[in-house]
Design a protein around this motif. Structure first.
Motif, mmCIF file in Angstrom:
data_model
loop_
_atom_site.group_PDB
_atom_site.id
_atom_site.type_symbol
_atom_site.label_atom_id
_atom_site.label_comp_id
_atom_site.label_asym_id
_atom_site.label_seq_id
_atom_site.Cartn_x
_atom_site.Cartn_y
_atom_site.Cartn_z
ATOM 1 N N UNK A 46 9.776 16.069 1.273
ATOM 2 C CA UNK A 46 9.972 15.357 2.461
ATOM 3 C C UNK A 46 11.326 14.497 2.375
ATOM 4 N N UNK A 47 11.701 14.491 1.260
ATOM 5 C CA UNK A 47 13.074 13.921 1.123
ATOM 6 C C UNK A 47 13.033 12.254 0.599
ATOM 7 N N UNK A 48 13.930 11.788 0.008
ATOM 8 C CA UNK A 48 13.807 10.485 -0.481
ATOM 9 C C UNK A 48 14.302 9.293 0.759
ATOM 10 N N UNK A 49 14.805 9.776 1.917
ATOM 11 C CA UNK A 49 14.767 9.085 3.097
ATOM 12 C C UNK A 49 14.128 9.225 4.321
ATOM 13 N N UNK A 50 12.873 9.956 3.711
ATOM 14 C CA UNK A 50 11.862 9.827 4.784
ATOM 15 C C UNK A 50 11.183 8.486 5.350
ATOM 16 N N UNK A 51 11.093 8.102 6.448
ATOM 17 C CA UNK A 51 10.779 6.915 6.878
ATOM 18 C C UNK A 51 9.315 6.564 6.626
ATOM 19 N N UNK A 52 8.507 7.245 6.571
ATOM 20 C CA UNK A 52 7.068 6.965 6.619
ATOM 21 C C UNK A 52 6.069 7.219 5.350
ATOM 22 N N UNK A 53 6.781 6.595 4.390
ATOM 23 C CA UNK A 53 5.969 6.519 2.961
ATOM 24 C C UNK A 53 5.282 5.072 2.937
ATOM 25 N N UNK A 54 4.058 5.215 2.157
ATOM 26 C CA UNK A 54 3.145 3.902 1.707
ATOM 27 C C UNK A 54 2.972 3.851 0.465
ATOM 28 N N UNK A 55 2.579 3.042 -0.275
ATOM 29 C CA UNK A 55 2.122 2.845 -1.604
ATOM 30 C C UNK A 55 0.591 3.471 -1.645
ATOM 31 N N UNK A 56 0.475 4.090 -2.950
ATOM 32 C CA UNK A 56 -0.845 4.524 -3.194
ATOM 33 C C UNK A 56 -1.908 3.441 -3.383
ATOM 34 N N UNK A 57 -3.177 3.463 -3.099
ATOM 35 C CA UNK A 57 -4.363 2.387 -3.429
ATOM 36 C C UNK A 57 -3.851 0.932 -2.652
ATOM 37 N N UNK A 58 -3.283 1.077 -1.370
ATOM 38 C CA UNK A 58 -2.998 -0.246 -0.583
ATOM 39 C C UNK A 58 -3.160 0.082 0.723
ATOM 40 N N UNK A 59 -4.248 -0.525 1.316
ATOM 41 C CA UNK A 59 -4.375 -0.401 2.756
ATOM 42 C C UNK A 59 -3.457 -1.131 3.510
ATOM 43 N N UNK A 60 -2.937 -2.128 3.038
ATOM 44 C CA UNK A 60 -1.981 -2.826 3.683
ATOM 45 C C UNK A 60 -0.540 -2.077 3.983
ATOM 46 N N UNK A 61 -0.036 -1.731 2.884
ATOM 47 C CA UNK A 61 1.009 -0.783 2.921
ATOM 48 C C UNK A 61 0.645 0.354 3.822
ATOM 49 N N UNK A 62 -0.335 1.091 3.776
ATOM 50 C CA UNK A 62 -0.848 2.129 4.516
ATOM 51 C C UNK A 62 -0.857 1.860 5.979
ATOM 52 N N UNK A 63 -1.411 0.443 6.429
ATOM 53 C CA UNK A 63 -1.529 0.159 7.767
ATOM 54 C C UNK A 63 0.144 -0.125 8.214
ATOM 55 N N UNK A 64 0.897 -0.603 7.410
ATOM 56 C CA UNK A 64 2.386 -1.045 7.771
ATOM 57 C C UNK A 64 2.857 0.268 8.038
ATOM 58 N N UNK A 65 2.698 1.390 7.277
ATOM 59 C CA UNK A 65 3.582 2.618 7.534
ATOM 60 C C UNK A 65 2.695 3.447 8.968
ATOM 61 N N UNK A 66 1.609 3.182 9.110
ATOM 62 C CA UNK A 66 1.124 3.638 10.484
ATOM 63 C C UNK A 66 1.471 2.932 11.681
ATOM 64 N N UNK A 67 1.603 1.634 11.530
ATOM 65 C CA UNK A 67 2.063 0.861 12.561
ATOM 66 C C UNK A 67 3.568 1.057 12.731
ATOM 67 N N UNK A 68 4.348 1.449 11.674
ATOM 68 C CA UNK A 68 5.595 1.761 11.659
ATOM 69 C C UNK A 68 5.843 3.217 12.700
ATOM 70 N N UNK A 69 4.801 3.857 12.525
ATOM 71 C CA UNK A 69 4.882 5.354 13.290
ATOM 72 C C UNK A 69 4.633 4.870 14.977
ATOM 73 N N UNK A 70 3.634 3.940 15.096
ATOM 74 C CA UNK A 70 3.420 3.678 16.450
ATOM 75 C C UNK A 70 4.618 2.976 17.300
#
Length: 226
Positions: free
Chosen positions: A165-189
């Motif tokens: 996807x490239x290093x500058x892809x905007x919707x990455x999250x940290x593994x094993x982290x529900x908080x980071x994942x929620x932030x990335x999904x909300x960023x998409x929203x």
């Protein structure tokens, strides 16, 4: 044994550029050829919609794929913003049963058995966001399938996903982290240029990973005339 093979083999095909520096063979013998998908489908313009957004996850039902964190992450988001459909092989029955129980805590999450072929692509085309919160991966073909239809992706940087996807892809999250994942999904929203991101992903697929490019690279590596 490896020394013998390396001395008596002309070409080694690697599936990611990141393997070049760690594979102990002379660079002249190494070539990178990215995986591609079994078949491609014609897709219309990305189905941009307002909330609620249709989220999709396709993976084996095992802890390493991060589905438990995904369900926890969704609890941190406004429930009116999304629905999630998860599809997968039941590789770990105990984990699968725990996921089914956790999914029942919200009304907008559905857990399904595995899908393949045309049905899989139809579900991908109907979604607005693919989520891949894996703890570890190699070069996941399901991401190529999502990319081929221009489906935006939230994912971790594990394995060779960043190379895809490239290093500058905007919707990455940290593994094993529900908080980071929620932030990335909300960023998409909140993303204003969802259509632009869709076009970028689809262009990337056709430029690097399509069946046509795969054939061209093979022909080049083995000096085959078209």
């Amino acid at each position: 044994m490896f020394d013998y093979v390396s001395k008596n083999t002309d070409k080694f095909l690697l599936l990611a550029r990141g393997q070049m520096s760690v594979f102990p063979v002379a660079d002249a013998k190494k070539s990178v050829i990215y995986n591609t998908i079994e078949y491609e489908v014609d897709t219309p313009v990305y189905g941009l919609k307002t909330a609620p957004y249709k989220l999709i996850n396709i993976s084996n039902y095992i802890p390493q794929k991060g589905l438990a964190e995904l369900l926890d992450a969704l609890k941190l988001l406004p429930q009116t913003q999304f629905s999630l459909d998860a599809y997968g092989n039941i590789s770990d029955p105990d984990f699968y049963n725990s996921i089914v129980a956790k999914a029942k805590e919200t009304s907008n999450v559905q857990i399904h058995e595995a899908i393949n072929g045309a049905v899989k692509f139809e579900r991908l085309k109907q979604a607005q966001l693919f989520i891949c919160p894996s703890h570890n991966e190699g070069f996941p073909l399901v991401l190529l399938e999502a990319m081929s239809v221009g489906l935006p992706i939230v994912t971790t940087k594990v394995g060779f996903i960043e190379e895809m996807l490239g290093s500058d892809y905007p919707l990455y999250c940290e593994p094993n982290s529900a908080t980071s994942l929620a932030q990335a999904i909300n960023q998409f929203f909140e993303l204003e240029n969802k259509q632009e991101l869709s076009e970028r992903i689809k262009h990337l697929y056709h430029a690097k990973f399509s069946r046509l490019v795969h054939k061209q690279v093979l022909n080049q590596i083995f000096d085959i005339e078209n």
